[in-house]
Design a protein around this motif. Structure first.
Motif, PDB file in Angstrom:
ATOM      1  N   PRO A   5      -1.393  -2.715   9.267  1.00  0.00           N
ATOM      2  CA  PRO A   5      -1.640  -2.412   7.849  1.00  0.00           C
ATOM      3  C   PRO A   5      -0.777  -3.274   6.935  1.00  0.00           C
ATOM      4  CG  PRO A   5      -1.248  -0.402   9.133  1.00  0.00           C
ATOM      5  CD  PRO A   5      -0.871  -1.558  10.011  1.00  0.00           C
ATOM      6  N   LEU A   6      -1.202  -3.392   5.681  1.00  0.00           N
ATOM      7  CA  LEU A   6      -0.412  -4.131   4.702  1.00  0.00           C
ATOM      8  C   LEU A   6       0.916  -3.437   4.426  1.00  0.00           C
ATOM      9  CD1 LEU A   6      -3.211  -5.054   2.137  1.00  0.00           C
ATOM     10  CD2 LEU A   6      -2.110  -6.583   3.774  1.00  0.00           C
ATOM     11  N   LEU A   7       0.888  -2.117   4.436  1.00  0.00           N
ATOM     12  CA  LEU A   7       2.100  -1.318   4.263  1.00  0.00           C
ATOM     13  C   LEU A   7       2.155  -0.285   5.376  1.00  0.00           C
ATOM     14  CD1 LEU A   7       1.000  -1.613   0.902  1.00  0.00           C
ATOM     15  CD2 LEU A   7       3.442  -1.072   0.820  1.00  0.00           C
ATOM     16  N   VAL A  98       8.637  -6.258   7.136  1.00  0.00           N
ATOM     17  CA  VAL A  98       9.663  -6.683   6.187  1.00  0.00           C
ATOM     18  C   VAL A  98      10.068  -5.484   5.334  1.00  0.00           C
ATOM     19  CG1 VAL A  98      10.325  -8.446   4.525  1.00  0.00           C
ATOM     20  CG2 VAL A  98       8.375  -8.851   6.036  1.00  0.00           C
ATOM     21  N   TYR A  99      11.349  -5.355   5.092  1.00  0.00           N
ATOM     22  CA  TYR A  99      11.828  -4.313   4.182  1.00  0.00           C
ATOM     23  C   TYR A  99      12.970  -4.883   3.358  1.00  0.00           C
ATOM     24  CZ  TYR A  99      16.084  -3.552   6.960  1.00  0.00           C
ATOM     25  OH  TYR A  99      17.291  -3.714   7.587  1.00  0.00           O
ATOM     26  N   ASN A 130      -0.078 -11.224  10.297  1.00  0.00           N
ATOM     27  CA  ASN A 130       0.375 -10.052  11.048  1.00  0.00           C
ATOM     28  C   ASN A 130       1.697  -9.528  10.497  1.00  0.00           C
ATOM     29  OD1 ASN A 130      -0.678  -8.400  12.964  1.00  0.00           O
ATOM     30  ND2 ASN A 130       0.180  -9.487  14.719  1.00  0.00           N
ATOM     31  N   VAL A 131       1.676  -9.145   9.214  1.00  0.00           N
ATOM     32  CA  VAL A 131       2.903  -8.747   8.541  1.00  0.00           C
ATOM     33  C   VAL A 131       2.647  -7.523   7.675  1.00  0.00           C
ATOM     34  CG1 VAL A 131       2.436 -10.455   6.712  1.00  0.00           C
ATOM     35  CG2 VAL A 131       4.732  -9.484   6.956  1.00  0.00           C
ATOM     36  N   ASN A 267      -4.433  -5.965  -3.057  1.00  0.00           N
ATOM     37  CA  ASN A 267      -5.037  -6.208  -1.733  1.00  0.00           C
ATOM     38  C   ASN A 267      -5.293  -4.889  -1.016  1.00  0.00           C
ATOM     39  OD1 ASN A 267      -3.079  -9.212  -0.999  1.00  0.00           O
ATOM     40  ND2 ASN A 267      -4.964  -8.983  -2.161  1.00  0.00           N
ATOM     41  N   LYS A 268      -4.339  -3.978  -1.077  1.00  0.00           N
ATOM     42  CA  LYS A 268      -4.474  -2.666  -0.438  1.00  0.00           C
ATOM     43  C   LYS A 268      -5.685  -1.914  -0.982  1.00  0.00           C
ATOM     44  CE  LYS A 268      -1.704   1.509   0.518  1.00  0.00           C
ATOM     45  NZ  LYS A 268      -2.615   2.558   0.042  1.00  0.00           N
ATOM     46  N   LEU A 269      -5.960  -2.098  -2.274  1.00  0.00           N
ATOM     47  CA  LEU A 269      -7.062  -1.398  -2.923  1.00  0.00           C
ATOM     48  C   LEU A 269      -8.395  -2.127  -2.777  1.00  0.00           C
ATOM     49  CD1 LEU A 269      -5.219  -0.272  -6.188  1.00  0.00           C
ATOM     50  CD2 LEU A 269      -5.768   1.128  -4.186  1.00  0.00           C
TER      51      LEU A 269
END
Length: 299
Positions: A5-7, A98-99, A130-131, A267-269
């Motif tokens: 997932p993106l997040l 990434v955080y 793939n992030v 992008n998520k939406l």
């Protein structure tokens, strides 16, 4: 693992901390607005004081920006990025989370992992899909009493390939053309005060003409530290017109950081036609020939 997932949330990450294919990157950076620009510094000291186990520090300011640019955080050359990211262990066989450690703007109650989204955007720009970004970042991880360490992480050097995606990047010339293009939506990701021209952070006050304001800090809850649900996010962006599938969206902010957060949420939406203006207000306001609008206060 592919098509992550993106997040992702903290549970998702906790279940995979021991996965040998995971590459966990701490992209913490700090920014404090000043008159005419802002102070920025690396988050490596914060990383040294405590981070998620296994994570390595990714230096956005030093290693992953163009050292010769007039402006901070300008994307580096392809060669520089590939060298630095490969040394961090990111390669074709891995997946990346990434955080950052929060406090996107020092002293401001902003909950957004925009330093993490900046690095995630750079990876996608260089052809690596793939992030994911950790929703809530290190503040949520720590609040949940999950493991924290001061032991430095490390991964073996990797082979990073892929091809750049120029469609994800907008230049100053692209934005100039967009001023007269009704098929392009310009999204200003800064605060309302910045947008209206009530602050003096940049060389000149205001916003790029025709742009709409969606403050990146308004998309997450200060209580849960996570994004609002898709329904609320969708409503926010629908009002701006940025979710129109027939439109191209260009996000911008101060130096191409917060703009990547808004791009990620778009992008998520489901809005895939999104580019990020890397120079953003730092570059635009520095050129006196380029127009800026302000919003006059009501008397």
């Amino acid at each position: 693992m592919s098509n992550i997932p993106l997040l992702i949330d903290t549970d998702w990450l906790a279940e995979r901390l021991d996965d040998p294919n995971l590459r966990l990157l701490d992209a913490t950076t700090f920014l404090k607005p000043t008159s005419g620009y802002y102070d920025v510094w690396s988050g490596e000291e914060a990383y040294d004081k405590g981070h998620i186990p296994g994570a390595v520090f990714a230096d956005l300011l030093g290693d992953l920006s163009d050292p010769d640019s007039k402006y901070a955080f300008t994307i580096p050359s392809r060669e520089r990025f590939v060298k630095k990211i490969s040394e961090l262990g990111v390669g074709d066989e891995s997946y990346v989370v990434v955080y950052d450690q929060g406090e996107a703007i020092v002293g401001a109650p902003v909950i957004a992992s925009d330093w993490a989204s900046r690095l995630a955007w750079q990876l996608r720009y260089e052809g690596f899909d793939n992030v994911a970004v950790l929703d809530g970042g290190f503040p949520k991880w720590r609040e949940e009493d999950r493991p924290v360490t001061t032991e430095p992480g490390s991964y073996p050097k990797a082979t990073f390939t892929g091809e750049r995606r120029p469609e994800l990047l907008a230049t100053k010339e692209d934005v100039k053309k967009a001023l007269n293009d009704e098929n392009v939506i310009l999204v200003n990701s800064l605060s309302e005060a910045d947008f209206k021209g009530e602050s003096d952070t940049y060389a000149r006050k205001g916003h790029i003409p025709g742009s709409v304001n969606v403050f990146f800090g308004d998309l997450s809850s200060t209580e849960s530290k996570e994004l609002y649900d898709d329904e609320k996010l969708r409503k926010t962006f629908e009002e701006s017109g940025a979710l129109d599938p027939d439109k191209k969206v260009i996000t911008y902010c101060g130096s191409g950081i917060a703009a990547t957060w808004n791009a990620l949420i778009l992008n998520k939406l489901g809005q895939d036609n999104v580019a990020m203006y890397d120079g953003s207000m730092t570059e635009w306001a520095d050129d006196p020939t380029l127009p800026l609008d302000t919003v006059k206060k009501e008397s």
